[in-house]
Design a protein around this motif. Structure first.
Motif, PDB file in Angstrom:
ATOM      1  N   SER A  41       0.825  -1.202   0.000  1.00 29.12           N
ATOM      2  CA  SER A  41       0.000   0.000   0.000  1.00 29.12           C
ATOM      3  C   SER A  41       0.857   1.248   0.000  1.00 29.12           C
ATOM      4  O   SER A  41       0.460   2.285  -0.517  1.00 29.12           O
ATOM      5  CB  SER A  41      -0.918   0.021   1.232  1.00 29.12           C
ATOM      6  OG  SER A  41      -1.674  -1.156   1.269  1.00 29.12           O
ATOM      7  N   GLY A  42       2.040   1.129   0.577  1.00 32.74           N
ATOM      8  CA  GLY A  42       2.888   2.314   0.712  1.00 32.74           C
ATOM      9  C   GLY A  42       3.683   2.619  -0.545  1.00 32.74           C
ATOM     10  O   GLY A  42       4.324   3.661  -0.627  1.00 32.74           O
ATOM     11  N   ASP A  43       3.700   1.693  -1.519  1.00 26.39           N
ATOM     12  CA  ASP A  43       4.543   1.890  -2.700  1.00 26.39           C
ATOM     13  C   ASP A  43       3.756   1.464  -3.927  1.00 26.39           C
ATOM     14  O   ASP A  43       3.511   0.284  -4.140  1.00 26.39           O
ATOM     15  CB  ASP A  43       5.822   1.047  -2.540  1.00 26.39           C
ATOM     16  CG  ASP A  43       6.754   1.182  -3.749  1.00 26.39           C
ATOM     17  OD1 ASP A  43       6.374   1.865  -4.729  1.00 26.39           O
ATOM     18  OD2 ASP A  43       7.848   0.610  -3.685  1.00 26.39           O
ATOM     19  N   MET A  44       3.349   2.443  -4.711  1.00 27.32           N
ATOM     20  CA  MET A  44       2.532   2.140  -5.886  1.00 27.32           C
ATOM     21  C   MET A  44       3.280   1.258  -6.885  1.00 27.32           C
ATOM     22  O   MET A  44       2.676   0.621  -7.743  1.00 27.32           O
ATOM     23  CB  MET A  44       2.117   3.444  -6.592  1.00 27.32           C
ATOM     24  CG  MET A  44       1.200   4.347  -5.779  1.00 27.32           C
ATOM     25  SD  MET A  44      -0.398   3.555  -5.446  1.00 27.32           S
ATOM     26  CE  MET A  44      -1.205   3.761  -7.046  1.00 27.32           C
ATOM     27  N   GLU A  45       4.609   1.249  -6.803  1.00 30.58           N
ATOM     28  CA  GLU A  45       5.411   0.465  -7.755  1.00 30.58           C
ATOM     29  C   GLU A  45       5.728  -0.935  -7.234  1.00 30.58           C
ATOM     30  O   GLU A  45       6.385  -1.711  -7.927  1.00 30.58           O
ATOM     31  CB  GLU A  45       6.740   1.198  -8.059  1.00 30.58           C
ATOM     32  CG  GLU A  45       6.567   2.614  -8.593  1.00 30.58           C
ATOM     33  CD  GLU A  45       5.818   2.657  -9.912  1.00 30.58           C
ATOM     34  OE1 GLU A  45       6.075   1.785 -10.755  1.00 30.58           O
ATOM     35  OE2 GLU A  45       4.944   3.531 -10.086  1.00 30.58           O
ATOM     36  N   ALA A  46       5.300  -1.223  -6.003  1.00 30.69           N
ATOM     37  CA  ALA A  46       5.552  -2.563  -5.465  1.00 30.69           C
ATOM     38  C   ALA A  46       4.532  -3.537  -6.037  1.00 30.69           C
ATOM     39  O   ALA A  46       3.392  -3.179  -6.315  1.00 30.69           O
ATOM     40  CB  ALA A  46       5.475  -2.531  -3.947  1.00 30.69           C
ATOM     41  N   LYS A  47       4.963  -4.776  -6.227  1.00 31.17           N
ATOM     42  CA  LYS A  47       4.070  -5.795  -6.788  1.00 31.17           C
ATOM     43  C   LYS A  47       4.134  -7.051  -5.922  1.00 31.17           C
ATOM     44  O   LYS A  47       5.206  -7.418  -5.434  1.00 31.17           O
ATOM     45  CB  LYS A  47       4.508  -6.174  -8.204  1.00 31.17           C
ATOM     46  CG  LYS A  47       4.336  -5.076  -9.221  1.00 31.17           C
ATOM     47  CD  LYS A  47       2.925  -5.062  -9.779  1.00 31.17           C
ATOM     48  CE  LYS A  47       2.772  -3.903 -10.764  1.00 31.17           C
ATOM     49  NZ  LYS A  47       1.383  -3.566 -11.000  1.00 31.17           N
ATOM     50  N   ALA A  48       2.991  -7.690  -5.813  1.00 30.94           N
ATOM     51  CA  ALA A  48       2.933  -8.931  -5.047  1.00 30.94           C
ATOM     52  C   ALA A  48       3.346 -10.110  -5.931  1.00 30.94           C
ATOM     53  O   ALA A  48       3.020 -10.156  -7.112  1.00 30.94           O
ATOM     54  CB  ALA A  48       1.522  -9.155  -4.518  1.00 30.94           C
ATOM     55  N   LEU A  89      -9.916  -5.703  -7.032  1.00 35.03           N
ATOM     56  CA  LEU A  89      -8.903  -5.489  -5.985  1.00 35.03           C
ATOM     57  C   LEU A  89      -8.345  -4.076  -6.039  1.00 35.03           C
ATOM     58  O   LEU A  89      -8.083  -3.533  -7.119  1.00 35.03           O
ATOM     59  CB  LEU A  89      -7.742  -6.483  -6.148  1.00 35.03           C
ATOM     60  CG  LEU A  89      -8.054  -7.960  -5.894  1.00 35.03           C
ATOM     61  CD1 LEU A  89      -6.848  -8.818  -6.282  1.00 35.03           C
ATOM     62  CD2 LEU A  89      -8.446  -8.201  -4.442  1.00 35.03           C
ATOM     63  N   ASP A  90      -8.131  -3.493  -4.867  1.00 32.89           N
ATOM     64  CA  ASP A  90      -7.476  -2.184  -4.780  1.00 32.89           C
ATOM     65  C   ASP A  90      -5.952  -2.386  -4.773  1.00 32.89           C
ATOM     66  O   ASP A  90      -5.464  -3.475  -4.494  1.00 32.89           O
ATOM     67  CB  ASP A  90      -7.868  -1.476  -3.478  1.00 32.89           C
ATOM     68  CG  ASP A  90      -9.344  -1.089  -3.479  1.00 32.89           C
ATOM     69  OD1 ASP A  90      -9.889  -0.859  -4.577  1.00 32.89           O
ATOM     70  OD2 ASP A  90      -9.930  -1.052  -2.375  1.00 32.89           O
ATOM     71  N   GLN A  91      -5.238  -1.301  -5.015  1.00 30.25           N
ATOM     72  CA  GLN A  91      -3.776  -1.332  -4.879  1.00 30.25           C
ATOM     73  C   GLN A  91      -3.407  -1.845  -3.485  1.00 30.25           C
ATOM     74  O   GLN A  91      -3.932  -1.377  -2.477  1.00 30.25           O
ATOM     75  CB  GLN A  91      -3.211   0.085  -5.071  1.00 30.25           C
ATOM     76  CG  GLN A  91      -1.768   0.276  -4.646  1.00 30.25           C
ATOM     77  CD  GLN A  91      -0.771  -0.436  -5.569  1.00 30.25           C
ATOM     78  OE1 GLN A  91      -1.053  -0.674  -6.736  1.00 30.25           O
ATOM     79  NE2 GLN A  91       0.385  -0.805  -5.009  1.00 30.25           N
ATOM     80  N   GLY A  92      -2.570  -2.842  -3.469  1.00 36.57           N
ATOM     81  CA  GLY A  92      -2.099  -3.344  -2.177  1.00 36.57           C
ATOM     82  C   GLY A  92      -3.038  -4.325  -1.515  1.00 36.57           C
ATOM     83  O   GLY A  92      -2.701  -4.875  -0.464  1.00 36.57           O
ATOM     84  N   GLU A  93      -4.183  -4.571  -2.100  1.00 34.45           N
ATOM     85  CA  GLU A  93      -5.127  -5.514  -1.499  1.00 34.45           C
ATOM     86  C   GLU A  93      -4.712  -6.942  -1.841  1.00 34.45           C
ATOM     87  O   GLU A  93      -4.374  -7.243  -2.997  1.00 34.45           O
ATOM     88  CB  GLU A  93      -6.551  -5.236  -2.020  1.00 34.45           C
ATOM     89  CG  GLU A  93      -7.624  -6.053  -1.322  1.00 34.45           C
ATOM     90  CD  GLU A  93      -9.035  -5.588  -1.714  1.00 34.45           C
ATOM     91  OE1 GLU A  93      -9.163  -4.738  -2.609  1.00 34.45           O
ATOM     92  OE2 GLU A  93      -9.993  -6.089  -1.096  1.00 34.45           O
ATOM     93  N   ILE A  94      -4.712  -7.801  -0.864  1.00 32.34           N
ATOM     94  CA  ILE A  94      -4.208  -9.165  -1.046  1.00 32.34           C
ATOM     95  C   ILE A  94      -5.334 -10.167  -0.841  1.00 32.34           C
ATOM     96  O   ILE A  94      -6.034 -10.124   0.176  1.00 32.34           O
ATOM     97  CB  ILE A  94      -3.068  -9.445  -0.042  1.00 32.34           C
ATOM     98  CG1 ILE A  94      -1.868  -8.517  -0.326  1.00 32.34           C
ATOM     99  CG2 ILE A  94      -2.633 -10.905  -0.091  1.00 32.34           C
ATOM    100  CD1 ILE A  94      -0.777  -8.582   0.734  1.00 32.34           C
ATOM    101  N   ILE A  95      -5.479 -11.071  -1.797  1.00 31.58           N
ATOM    102  CA  ILE A  95      -6.443 -12.160  -1.609  1.00 31.58           C
ATOM    103  C   ILE A  95      -5.884 -13.100  -0.554  1.00 31.58           C
ATOM    104  O   ILE A  95      -4.714 -13.485  -0.612  1.00 31.58           O
ATOM    105  CB  ILE A  95      -6.670 -12.929  -2.925  1.00 31.58           C
ATOM    106  CG1 ILE A  95      -7.202 -12.001  -4.026  1.00 31.58           C
ATOM    107  CG2 ILE A  95      -7.615 -14.113  -2.713  1.00 31.58           C
ATOM    108  CD1 ILE A  95      -7.356 -12.679  -5.381  1.00 31.58           C
ATOM    109  N   THR A  96      -6.715 -13.461   0.398  1.00 37.37           N
ATOM    110  CA  THR A  96      -6.245 -14.390   1.432  1.00 37.37           C
ATOM    111  C   THR A  96      -6.816 -15.783   1.224  1.00 37.37           C
ATOM    112  O   THR A  96      -6.135 -16.783   1.443  1.00 37.37           O
ATOM    113  CB  THR A  96      -6.613 -13.877   2.836  1.00 37.37           C
ATOM    114  OG1 THR A  96      -8.027 -13.636   2.877  1.00 37.37           O
ATOM    115  CG2 THR A  96      -5.863 -12.595   3.154  1.00 37.37           C
TER     116      THR A  96
END
Lengths: 161, 264, 799
Positions: B20-27, B153-160
């Motif tokens: 959530s803190g980094d728009m360029e981060a990817k899961a 999904l929103d930016q930074g939202e993770i499917i659990t």
């Protein structure tokens, strides 16, 4: 740079890698294990298949850092220490299941996992389907299928000992 | 590929915080689609956040729902005894994704979050009327898919995890692209007491969709013949060097009938 | 250990290293201080290069140097040469436009190399390549043959009018036209031969090295013929004499033709290594292979056969357009001429043939020989045409072939298209194939399949091809710029073990095993005391390499000749040691014997005497036992045979399933049956791939649509039928000492028409006369849809 510690063919290594370093790059370039090959860039050819914790995985589609703490087996670690070939290697040789040898390491590693995970037996069709992720341009697959079928009883007999 | 920082957080909260803190981060889930994308330099993340340390894998049955952890591998879904018994269409579907090596790494959550229009799982989720659970909410399948490579999904939202209602009957049939082996047309059919849901992947420019005309016919009569006369228009379907939109439209009919025959 | 000579299925020597990950492929080689080259390629099919700004790329981290076409021009490097010159009908030479190492002024296909970035790491070089600022002005482009020859089509090369590289013909047109004018019937067929991408599993790699102390260059490269690369690159591109240039082709992961040619990357890394005084390595990504390895096939043809009332072939008339791509690759001009048109007689005694071939430039990757090279195109055309003749005359397709076959007693047989076949027995290969495939039981299988809702078909192909290329004088007269002999050195060591140095190259063929078997057979040396060395110009006297199924018939024959010399010299030494006349010495089973006595010496006794010449005829004989032979074949060899395919089609989806394949080939003397079977199986798989799956596809503007394995369908294990039956029925080659004909290409040559004939047969109730390869589900569904109602009611397969 980050550090990854992993066991490859029974030997532990701690290696400096970049975030983007692929497992196959670690094996080939950092550890000099060039038996694992790179044949494509879309995860389809399977020349790079190794075992991670006993399961076949495409090492070109795996970051080195993801393998931290893992146990890796490559083609170089398949034979016994004295050079005695694994039954799958032996059957590939016996049935002329390789020609240029480039797809062979990935093919053998896939085949070993396929046989190990099907102790109940494998039909010819199941073997062919099990090779879905491995391309060979030389053999027409015919002898590869024969070799795997022949290795199945040998591997499970050995496992039962 | 471009270089990036790699992180493997030990908790969901940490993972969400980084993403959530980094728009360029990817899961990174299983990586079987994402890593090839990185290799083609089509994506340039600052940080890759590996979700493997969050304890999100596992399959549980409670009542009439099967819950699958987002990081559960395709191979585990294909071989799980409960899934084979209760949602055989899903077990079969998982066994047709990629190849065995890919199935050892690829995850259900990763595939759903990516929503590739030719991926298999979106059809199961939609046909089963499942629910996506994330770090912050639940999303119904009908609301989740929003066009190819796009989800709710929103930016930074993770499917659990993914909740899948257990149907009376289910089946998946896949017509594979001869090169990539992705679905040219994939049909998942699920029969519930309340009616039949049938979802199609691979075919539409808009990604996975429910074929409501077939659903209505099958809810009245769950048999291949019930949909034999239904013609799917080619408008809005994909056309490429492997299959024209017209061929896909035709295949939807053929593959749907086969899926129903298999489930019935 | 049983017999390990000629005829034994000896298990392969090379397998131990390949199976344990100890192969030594080019990408496994790294040199100290090595740099990495990344090629910036054109992403557009046809454009002028207006400017290239290298400033940002040059300044990027890790970058050592950026080179563009201007640097190549300034350095005075030559263009990439073409090895074969074809002449037009009017006697003028073909158009042979410059093929620059890096594009100069213009790009002509997607993938055309424009610049090279050399950096400390591959990723640095890739990053920097993205910073190259290249200004292009797009031009219209032509990708397919029929567009390229249309009036007003854009010229791929300025001044090459109509994009015609050459307009060539074989045969007497007036005579052939006369036969057609008076024929009972003429059957005509328009067809294409689909463009393929070879896809050896090992992508190409080139590593250039420069020794600053000696001033020598070394190139490690994925090549089928290192000496040819040394010759072409050294003499024509880099101007390096042979003594200063070593080319090494170590273990090579498949070739299928695509690694014959001299490629730009080889010249770039070798030249750059010298300029930068550091080794430079280039490794292709697979997606790069798709747009830089030479492609194969790509013909558009019209074929006509004139026949009499009984179905005898009276004359054949063909026009073919052959795609050359944007530049001429090493062997390209020869493929649709002397490897294609000369094979159009096939196995039939057609008395007159005329073929006109126009080779055409397009904005596509260069096209060159791919497994079979010209002969699959000829075989496909002919065997499809014969099936259409059978359809239109009502004559049984087997009977039609039989009655037109060249008879077993007709050899040597002079065809009307230049070749003289030395041997063959087409009736026998046909007979055995029909039996092995249970041809007579087919209709019952068709009926059974119909009950399951499947359309079953059977197809046959009877073929001959020309291998073992080739007599130097003949190919020279046809435009080859090289001789096509082969070289072998047999070194018998002092204690009797043997090292063979061969100019051929093994990249899957198993030479380390089969060539050792030749030595076992002729010299009687134990198999494990024989070493085969190939792939290094510093070790091997010379060689023309491996392609055209030439390694055994030409390279093996050179070995036989060299071993003859070893035996001849050995006899002289033996005569001296045993005080007998040379004429009385016999050699057999590793032993020299004085005829009619029990006096004998082993080869080891003789070799020891040769290297320790204490008691030796030193006045008349040099010490040592090391002989070299150059063997120039007297003729091509002519493998042939019969292939039968059986398919089932799902009428609802159009998908074809291969349900059976039978090959009966005549490959001459077989050295290792196991390896021959493997070669045929692999070739058949490639043929099935061509017939059912593989299609290199460009859009009409020249963009490559099948640019990765996501879109180029490769045959996988479950695309190949389990019931793949391979057998041989051999007649011996009459003009080489082994009697061998070659087996590397038969599988890929005989199989595509058999498969398509089977598909057409399966669709016969839909009135299908012909369809072009590949027979994909999508294509067959369209054909089924468009067909007039056939009365066939498809049952549902899943029921």
């Amino acid at each position: 740079m980050a550090q990854v510690t992993l066991t490859v063919n029974g030997k532990q290594h701690t290696v400096e890698v970049e975030g983007r370093t692929l497992l196959v790059e670690l094996l080939r370039e950092k550890l000099g294990l060039t038996g694992t090959h790179i044949g494509c860039d879309t995860s389809q050819c399977g020349a790079c298949v190794v075992h991670i914790d006993g399961m076949s995985v495409k090492s070109c589609t795996q970051l080195a850092l993801q393998a931290d703490g893992a146990n890796i087996l490559t083609i170089e670690g398949l034979a016994e220490a004295d050079g005695t070939l694994h039954p799958m290697q032996e059957m590939f040789r016996e049935h002329h299941a390789l020609q240029c040898g480039f797809c062979t390491p990935g093919m053998v590693m896939t085949a070993v996992d396929l046989v190990q995970s099907h102790p109940e037996g494998l039909s010819e069709k199941e073997i062919r389907e099990g090779l879905e992720g491995n391309l060979c341009r030389c053999t027409g697959y015919h002898n590869i299928v024969k070799a795997i079928a022949a290795a199945h009883p040998l591997m499970h007999a050995q496992a039962a000992e | 590929m471009y270089d990036f920082a790699y992180q493997k957080p030990g908790s969901l909260a940490d993972a969400v915080s980084v993403l959530s803190g980094d728009m360029e981060a990817k899961a990174l889930a299983g990586g079987q689609t994402f890593i090839p994308v990185l290799k083609q330099r089509l994506n340039k993340p600052s940080t890759v956040v590996d979700l493997a340390g969050l304890g999100l894998s596992g399959i549980t049955v409670s009542g009439d729902v099967i819950t699958i952890g987002a990081m559960t591998r395709h191979a585990d879904i294909a071989s799980n005894a409960d899934i084979k018994a209760k949602i055989p269409g899903l077990a079969h579907q998982a066994s047709l994704i990629g190849d065995e090596a890919v199935r050892h790494r690829g995850t259900m959550g990763g595939s759903l979050a990516n929503n590739d229009p030719a991926a298999c799982y979106p059809s199961a989720l939609l046909a089963l009327g499942g629910t996506i659970k994330t770090d912050r909410r639940t999303i119904a399948a009908d609301d989740f898919f929003q066009g190819m490579f796009t989800t709710a999904l929103d930016q930074g939202e993770i499917i659990t995890s993914i909740d899948l209602p257990i149907p009376e009957k289910s089946a998946y049939e896949k017509f594979r692209n001869p090169a990539s082996r992705y679905a040219i047309v994939g049909v998942f059919v699920a029969k519930f007491a309340s009616g039949v849901r049938l979802a199609i992947t691979g075919a539409s420019q808009g990604g996975v969709f429910r074929h409501t005309e077939m659903e209505k016919a099958l809810s009245a009569n769950f048999a291949p013949d019930a949909i034999a006369g239904i013609v799917t228009p080619a408008d809005g379907l994909n056309g490429d060097i492997h299959a024209s939109a017209e061929y896909r439209a035709h295949l939807i009919g053929v593959i749907s009938k086969r899926a129903v025959a298999k489930a019935a | 250990m049983g017999y390990q000579g000629i005829g034994a299925s000896v298990r392969r020597k090379e397998d131990l290293r390949f199976l344990s990950g100890k192969g030594n492929y080019t990408d496994d080689i790294n040199r100290p201080g090595q740099l990495y080259a990344v090629i910036k390629r054109s992403d557009r099919p046809h454009a002028t290069i207006d400017s290239i700004d290298i400033a940002a790329a040059s300044a990027a981290p890790g970058v050592v140097k950026v080179f563009t076409g201007a640097d190549i021009v300034e350095a005075g490097l030559g263009g990439i040469p073409c090895g074969w010159q074809i002449h037009n009908i009017d006697g003028t030479p073909m158009a042979e436009p410059m093929h620059p190492v890096l594009a100069v002024g213009k790009v002509r296909h997607v993938g055309d190399p424009v610049a090279v970035v050399i950096a400390e790491s591959r990723q640095d070089a890739k990053n920097a390549a993205e910073l190259l600022d290249i200004a292009y002005t797009d031009m219209s482009a032509v990708a397919n043959l029929t567009d390229a020859v249309k009036p007003g089509a854009v010229e791929v090369h300025d001044g090459v009018g109509g994009n015609i590289c050459y307009d060539w013909a074989i045969g007497d047109k007036a005579i052939v036209d006369g036969v057609f004018a008076n024929a009972h019937k003429v059957v005509k067929l328009d067809l294409t031969n689909n463009r393929l991408i070879p896809n050896a599993m090992e992508p190409r790699v080139a590593l250039g090295d420069f020794d600053t102390s000696s001033g020598d260059w070394t190139l490690y490269t994925t090549s089928q013929n290192p000496h040819v690369i040394r010759l072409l690159m050294g003499a024509f591109v880099l101007h390096i004499p042979e003594n200063k240039l070593r080319v090494v082709a170590p273990d090579v992961g498949g070739g299928f033709g695509s690694k014959i040619y001299h490629y730009a990357e080889e010249a770039i890394v070798t030249w750059a290594a010298g300029k930068l005084r550091r080794p430079v390595k280039w490794t292709a990504d697979r997606s790069e292979s798709f747009m830089s390895d030479a492609h194969g096939r790509d013909h558009v043809s019209t074929a006509e056969m004139a026949i009499d009332k009984e179905g005898h072939f009276l004359g054949l008339r063909i026009t073919t357009l052959a795609n050359m791509g944007a530049y001429l690759s090493t062997f390209a001009p020869a493929v649709p001429t002397y490897l294609y048109a000369t094979l159009l007689a096939g196995v039939y005694k057609t008395p007159v043939i005329y073929c006109n071939v126009k080779a055409v430039f397009t904005n596509t990757v260069p096209v060159d020989a791919y497994r079979g090279a010209g002969r699959p195109e000829a075989t496909y055309l002919l065997e499809r045409l014969v099936d259409v003749i059978a359809l239109e005359t009502g004559i049984d397709k087997v009977e039609l072939r039989r009655k037109n076959f060249i008879g077993v007693d007709a050899f040597p047989y002079q065809t009307p298209v230049a070749l003289q076949y030395d041997s063959g027995d087409y009736q026998t290969t046909l007979k055995v194939a029909l039996k092995n495939a249970d041809w007579d039981g087919f209709e019952a299988r068709r009926a059974e399949a119909k009950k399951r809702g499947k359309l079953r078909g059977i197809g046959i192909s009877t073929y001959v091809e020309a291998c073992g290329i080739a007599p130097s004088a003949v190919v020279g007269s046809l435009g080859a710029r090289a001789g096509l002999y082969e070289v072998a050195e047999i070194r018998v060591h002092p204690t009797g073990s043997v090292t063979v140095f061969t100019g051929t190259h093994s990249h899957g063929q198993g030479h380390e095993t089969t060539f050792a078997q030749l030595v076992v057979d002729q010299l009687g040396v134990p198999f494990d005391q024989i070493e085969i060395v190939h792939g290094d110009t510093a070790k091997i006297p010379f060689g023309m390499g491996t392609y055209g199924s030439r390694s055994l018939p030409v390279g093996g024959s050179a070995m036989v000749k060299a071993m003859d010399k070893v035996i001849a010299k050995g006899k002289k030494i033996a005569a001296h040691l045993m005080e007998a006349a040379v004429e009385d010495i016999e050699f057999k089973d590793n032993t020299f014997t004085v005829a009619g006595t029990d006096k004998s010496k082993t080869l080891t006794d003789i070799s020891l005497a040769a290297y320790v010449p204490h008691n030796y005829p030193i006045e008349e004989l040099e010490p040592g036992l090391d002989e070299t032979a150059f063997y120039d074949p007297k003729n091509f060899t002519f493998p042939g045979g019969c292939h039968i395919a059986e398919v089932e089609i799902d009428p609802e989806t159009g998908v074809v399933e291969m349900v059976g394949f039978t090959a009966v080939d005549d490959v001459g003397r077989v050295v290792n049956p196991m390896i021959v079977e493997g070669q045929v199986q692999g070739g058949v798989a490639q043929g099935i791939g061509q017939a059912l799956m593989e299609a290199c596809t460009y859009d009409s503007d020249g963009q490559l649509l099948s640019g990765s394995y996501m879109d180029y369908a490769m045959p996988r294990a479950n695309d190949i039928p389990g019931s793949l039956s391979v057998a041989t029925e051999n007649t011996l080659c009459t003009h080489n000492p082994l009697g061998s004909k070659g087996c590397g290409e038969v599988g890929a040559i005989g199989s595509p028409p058999a498969v398509i004939n089977a598909v057409v047969d399966a669709l016969k109730e839909y009135g299908v006369r012909h369809l072009d390869m590949p027979a994909t589900g999508a294509k067959l569904w369209s054909i089924i849809q468009a067909a007039p109602s056939s009365g066939h009611t498809p049952a549902m397969a899943a029921e």
